[in-house]
Scaffold this motif. Structure first.
Motif, PDB file in Angstrom:
ATOM      1  N   ALA A  57     -46.465 -25.004  10.591  1.00 38.83           N
ATOM      2  CA  ALA A  57     -47.371 -24.925  11.742  1.00 38.83           C
ATOM      3  C   ALA A  57     -46.985 -23.762  12.656  1.00 38.83           C
ATOM      4  O   ALA A  57     -47.856 -23.023  13.128  1.00 38.83           O
ATOM      5  CB  ALA A  57     -47.355 -26.240  12.510  1.00 38.83           C
ATOM      6  N   LEU A  58     -45.700 -23.579  12.889  1.00 36.50           N
ATOM      7  CA  LEU A  58     -45.252 -22.461  13.720  1.00 36.50           C
ATOM      8  C   LEU A  58     -45.520 -21.120  13.045  1.00 36.50           C
ATOM      9  O   LEU A  58     -45.872 -20.140  13.708  1.00 36.50           O
ATOM     10  CB  LEU A  58     -43.770 -22.610  14.054  1.00 36.50           C
ATOM     11  N   THR A  59     -45.380 -21.071  11.732  1.00 35.36           N
ATOM     12  CA  THR A  59     -45.685 -19.845  11.000  1.00 35.36           C
ATOM     13  C   THR A  59     -47.170 -19.509  11.129  1.00 35.36           C
ATOM     14  O   THR A  59     -47.538 -18.350  11.321  1.00 35.36           O
ATOM     15  CB  THR A  59     -45.296 -19.990   9.518  1.00 35.36           C
ATOM     16  N   MET A  60     -48.020 -20.518  11.075  1.00 39.57           N
ATOM     17  CA  MET A  60     -49.450 -20.272  11.244  1.00 39.57           C
ATOM     18  C   MET A  60     -49.750 -19.802  12.667  1.00 39.57           C
ATOM     19  O   MET A  60     -50.580 -18.907  12.867  1.00 39.57           O
ATOM     20  CB  MET A  60     -50.284 -21.503  10.923  1.00 39.57           C
ATOM     21  N   LEU A  61     -49.061 -20.361  13.651  1.00 39.65           N
ATOM     22  CA  LEU A  61     -49.247 -19.904  15.028  1.00 39.65           C
ATOM     23  C   LEU A  61     -48.883 -18.425  15.164  1.00 39.65           C
ATOM     24  O   LEU A  61     -49.613 -17.660  15.804  1.00 39.65           O
ATOM     25  CB  LEU A  61     -48.401 -20.733  15.992  1.00 39.65           C
ATOM     26  N   LEU A  62     -47.773 -18.023  14.583  1.00 39.12           N
ATOM     27  CA  LEU A  62     -47.389 -16.610  14.631  1.00 39.12           C
ATOM     28  C   LEU A  62     -48.428 -15.734  13.937  1.00 39.12           C
ATOM     29  O   LEU A  62     -48.736 -14.632  14.406  1.00 39.12           O
ATOM     30  CB  LEU A  62     -46.022 -16.409  13.986  1.00 39.12           C
ATOM     31  N   HIS A  63     -48.959 -16.210  12.837  1.00 41.96           N
ATOM     32  CA  HIS A  63     -49.991 -15.461  12.115  1.00 41.96           C
ATOM     33  C   HIS A  63     -51.232 -15.278  12.992  1.00 41.96           C
ATOM     34  O   HIS A  63     -51.783 -14.173  13.090  1.00 41.96           O
ATOM     35  CB  HIS A  63     -50.340 -16.187  10.815  1.00 41.96           C
ATOM     36  N   VAL A  64     -51.662 -16.329  13.661  1.00 41.71           N
ATOM     37  CA  VAL A  64     -52.836 -16.243  14.538  1.00 41.71           C
ATOM     38  C   VAL A  64     -52.545 -15.330  15.725  1.00 41.71           C
ATOM     39  O   VAL A  64     -53.385 -14.508  16.113  1.00 41.71           O
ATOM     40  CB  VAL A  64     -53.268 -17.649  15.007  1.00 41.71           C
ATOM     41  N   PHE A  65     -51.348 -15.428  16.290  1.00 41.27           N
ATOM     42  CA  PHE A  65     -51.004 -14.566  17.422  1.00 41.27           C
ATOM     43  C   PHE A  65     -50.981 -13.098  17.020  1.00 41.27           C
ATOM     44  O   PHE A  65     -51.283 -12.227  17.833  1.00 41.27           O
ATOM     45  CB  PHE A  65     -49.670 -14.978  18.035  1.00 41.27           C
ATOM     46  N   SER A  66     -50.638 -12.814  15.757  1.00 40.22           N
ATOM     47  CA  SER A  66     -50.661 -11.412  15.308  1.00 40.22           C
ATOM     48  C   SER A  66     -52.083 -10.855  15.354  1.00 40.22           C
ATOM     49  O   SER A  66     -52.272  -9.670  15.604  1.00 40.22           O
ATOM     50  CB  SER A  66     -50.067 -11.286  13.905  1.00 40.22           C
ATOM     51  N   TRP A  67     -53.072 -11.702  15.128  1.00 36.84           N
ATOM     52  CA  TRP A  67     -54.462 -11.255  15.234  1.00 36.84           C
ATOM     53  C   TRP A  67     -54.888 -11.128  16.689  1.00 36.84           C
ATOM     54  O   TRP A  67     -55.642 -10.220  17.044  1.00 36.84           O
ATOM     55  CB  TRP A  67     -55.398 -12.207  14.491  1.00 36.84           C
ATOM     56  N   PHE A  68     -54.435 -12.029  17.540  1.00 31.89           N
ATOM     57  CA  PHE A  68     -54.769 -11.938  18.968  1.00 31.89           C
ATOM     58  C   PHE A  68     -54.180 -10.667  19.590  1.00 31.89           C
ATOM     59  O   PHE A  68     -54.790 -10.066  20.471  1.00 31.89           O
ATOM     60  CB  PHE A  68     -54.264 -13.158  19.728  1.00 31.89           C
ATOM     61  N   ILE A  69     -53.024 -10.252  19.131  1.00 32.93           N
ATOM     62  CA  ILE A  69     -52.371  -9.061  19.676  1.00 32.93           C
ATOM     63  C   ILE A  69     -53.229  -7.818  19.472  1.00 32.93           C
ATOM     64  O   ILE A  69     -53.299  -6.950  20.340  1.00 32.93           O
ATOM     65  CB  ILE A  69     -50.959  -8.891  19.062  1.00 32.93           C
ATOM     66  N   LEU A  80     -57.956 -21.845  13.192  1.00 35.22           N
ATOM     67  CA  LEU A  80     -56.569 -21.868  12.705  1.00 35.22           C
ATOM     68  C   LEU A  80     -55.589 -22.208  13.820  1.00 35.22           C
ATOM     69  O   LEU A  80     -54.613 -22.929  13.593  1.00 35.22           O
ATOM     70  CB  LEU A  80     -56.211 -20.530  12.062  1.00 35.22           C
ATOM     71  N   LEU A  81     -55.842 -21.695  15.009  1.00 41.66           N
ATOM     72  CA  LEU A  81     -54.990 -22.021  16.156  1.00 41.66           C
ATOM     73  C   LEU A  81     -55.038 -23.515  16.460  1.00 41.66           C
ATOM     74  O   LEU A  81     -54.006 -24.152  16.667  1.00 41.66           O
ATOM     75  CB  LEU A  81     -55.435 -21.212  17.375  1.00 41.66           C
ATOM     76  N   THR A  82     -56.230 -24.083  16.434  1.00 44.31           N
ATOM     77  CA  THR A  82     -56.383 -25.520  16.689  1.00 44.31           C
ATOM     78  C   THR A  82     -55.697 -26.345  15.605  1.00 44.31           C
ATOM     79  O   THR A  82     -55.001 -27.317  15.910  1.00 44.31           O
ATOM     80  CB  THR A  82     -57.878 -25.879  16.770  1.00 44.31           C
ATOM     81  N   LEU A  83     -55.872 -25.953  14.361  1.00 42.68           N
ATOM     82  CA  LEU A  83     -55.225 -26.661  13.251  1.00 42.68           C
ATOM     83  C   LEU A  83     -53.707 -26.654  13.409  1.00 42.68           C
ATOM     84  O   LEU A  83     -53.057 -27.693  13.272  1.00 42.68           O
ATOM     85  CB  LEU A  83     -55.627 -26.051  11.911  1.00 42.68           C
TER      86      LEU A  83
END
Length: 119
Positions: A57-69, A80-83
């Protein structure tokens, strides 16, 4: 020194492969944690499942944050962030207060007690 930009670039370049792995992994590993709590398995077993599921779950959060950046804001990023947040929340609940989770599961799924007696 560790370059975070390189990691984020890798994440964005391999987005489809990462999401193909992360979405089912998050769902299945979180389900495993919830079922272990529902079946009243030992706390050490629940904790091990929670750590594994939380890592994904934390790895997915980092992945989503890389797109937000880089400014990518789409429905998929929010989904994906909600999941990831829901999976992380369920795993933390399983460790912080397993009794309330078990009580909710037992009330929602009456056959859960019967499943625990067969193993």
């Amino acid at each position: 020194m560790f370059d975070l930009n390189l990691l984020f670039e890798f994440s964005r370049n391999h987005c489809v492969a990462i999401c193909t792995l992360m979405v089912p992994a998050n769902l299945l590993l979180t389900l495993r944690t919830v079922l272990l709590v529902g079946r009243l398995r030992p706390q050490a077993q629940v904790r091990q499942a929670m750590v594994t599921a939380s890592f994904f779950a934390l790895t997915m959060l980092l992945h989503v944050f890389s797109w937000f950046i880089v400014g990518v804001v789409m429905a998929a990023t929010y989904i994906l962030l909600t999941l990831a947040c829901v999976c992380l929340g369920l795993n933390l609940w399983a460790i912080a207060h397993p009794a309330s989770m078990h009580q909710l599961l037992r009330a929602s799924i009456p056959s859960l007690d019967a499943l625990g007696q067969h193993s």
